[in-house]
Design a protein around this motif. Structure first.
Motif, PDB file in Angstrom:
ATOM      1  N   THR A 136       3.039   1.622  -8.832  1.00 33.87           N
ATOM      2  CA  THR A 136       2.020   0.618  -9.111  1.00 33.87           C
ATOM      3  C   THR A 136       2.603  -0.490  -9.978  1.00 33.87           C
ATOM      4  OG1 THR A 136       1.278   1.847 -11.051  1.00 33.87           O
ATOM      5  CG2 THR A 136       0.192   2.334  -8.949  1.00 33.87           C
ATOM      6  N   LEU A 193       0.829  -1.211   0.000  1.00 34.99           N
ATOM      7  CA  LEU A 193       0.000   0.000   0.000  1.00 34.99           C
ATOM      8  C   LEU A 193       0.862   1.259   0.000  1.00 34.99           C
ATOM      9  CD1 LEU A 193      -2.801  -1.047   2.530  1.00 34.99           C
ATOM     10  CD2 LEU A 193      -2.992  -0.860   0.033  1.00 34.99           C
ATOM     11  N   GLN A 194       1.975   1.215   0.737  1.00 32.22           N
ATOM     12  CA  GLN A 194       2.885   2.352   0.760  1.00 32.22           C
ATOM     13  C   GLN A 194       3.526   2.558  -0.611  1.00 32.22           C
ATOM     14  OE1 GLN A 194       3.564   4.595   3.377  1.00 32.22           O
ATOM     15  NE2 GLN A 194       4.493   5.664   1.639  1.00 32.22           N
ATOM     16  N   ASN A 195       3.889   1.461  -1.255  1.00 35.60           N
ATOM     17  CA  ASN A 195       4.464   1.550  -2.599  1.00 35.60           C
ATOM     18  C   ASN A 195       3.475   2.163  -3.588  1.00 35.60           C
ATOM     19  OD1 ASN A 195       6.931   0.425  -1.863  1.00 35.60           O
ATOM     20  ND2 ASN A 195       6.277  -1.665  -2.322  1.00 35.60           N
ATOM     21  N   VAL A 196       2.232   1.732  -3.497  1.00 37.36           N
ATOM     22  CA  VAL A 196       1.197   2.257  -4.406  1.00 37.36           C
ATOM     23  C   VAL A 196       0.965   3.738  -4.134  1.00 37.36           C
ATOM     24  CG1 VAL A 196      -1.246   2.127  -5.015  1.00 37.36           C
ATOM     25  CG2 VAL A 196       0.077   0.027  -4.733  1.00 37.36           C
ATOM     26  N   SER A 197       0.935   4.119  -2.861  1.00 38.21           N
ATOM     27  CA  SER A 197       0.722   5.538  -2.535  1.00 38.21           C
ATOM     28  C   SER A 197       1.883   6.397  -3.018  1.00 38.21           C
ATOM     29  CB  SER A 197       0.532   5.712  -1.024  1.00 38.21           C
ATOM     30  OG  SER A 197       1.730   5.441  -0.328  1.00 38.21           O
ATOM     31  N   ASP A 198       3.063   5.785  -3.159  1.00 36.29           N
ATOM     32  CA  ASP A 198       4.231   6.508  -3.681  1.00 36.29           C
ATOM     33  C   ASP A 198       4.245   6.544  -5.209  1.00 36.29           C
ATOM     34  OD1 ASP A 198       5.125   6.962  -1.117  1.00 36.29           O
ATOM     35  OD2 ASP A 198       6.502   5.258  -1.094  1.00 36.29           O
TER      36      ASP A 198
END
Length: 201
Positions: free
Chosen positions: A125, A117-122
């Motif tokens: 994707t 989720l942190q990766n996606v928010s950064d």
């Protein structure tokens, strides 16, 4: 004499069944090892195909993955205790260690989901770059194996609660142990080759 023959035949049948179950599990693990080997190879091929996305040293955060690793590696030890205590006919302890193993695995999965989720928010994707995609594919597949293991442990808990420390349940525990130690071993490779090397690439 007839009863002794029947008991002997039954024992031989149980041993043969357990042997076949272990052989089937080993063959399954061999197939899984090939799949993960291909995904590791794909990851290293895509390692420098980063497009406009981050590189390994920007993408991976080694310190954040230490706790999940400790949880999952510890689950191998607790599973060992679960298997040993069931073979010692201590069903209560086997249930306790199985539940602890499942809890450690769920803790690992929770932290992994938070990382995703942190990766996606950064903005990282699945479609960000071939490198990021290969990471999600490899780590995501491993996470699916951990989740499957948790569900399997749920079934094992049910079997032991209802039937106790039967020979069949000991065979089930032995088969699951092969699977679980393999899953943990794959994570060690991910931890070292992705997160560890990622700090230096």
């Amino acid at each position: 004499m007839g009863m002794e023959t029947t008991v002997q035949d039954t024992a031989e049948s149980v041993v043969e069944h357990h042997s076949q179950r272990k052989t089937a599990m080993f063959l399954f693990i061999c197939a899984e090892a090939v799949i993960f080997g291909c995904l590791f190879a794909t990851y290293f091929v895509m390692l420098h195909h980063q497009g406009n996305g981050p590189g390994p040293n920007e993408f991976f955060h080694f310190k954040k993955i230490i706790l999940p690793t400790v949880l999952l590696v510890s689950s191998s030890l607790t599973w060992y205790f679960a298997d040993v205590t069931l073979r010692m006919r201590e069903s209560g302890k086997a249930l306790m260690f199985t539940a602890i193993t499942a809890a450690l695995a769920l803790g690992f999965l929770s932290l992994e989901v938070l990382e995703f989720l942190q990766n996606v928010s950064d903005g990282n994707t699945l479609s960000r770059s071939p490198f990021v995609s290969s990471y999600y594919l490899l780590v995501g597949l491993h996470g699916c194996h951990v989740l499957f293991g948790v569900l399997w442990m749920g079934l094992l808990l049910k079997h032991v609660k209802t039937k106790g420390d039967t020979e069949a349940n000991r065979g089930r525990f032995a088969s699951f142990g092969i699977y679980w130690h393999f899953v943990d071993s794959v994570w060690v490779f991910i931890f070292v080759l992705l997160y560890g090397l990622g700090e230096f690439l």
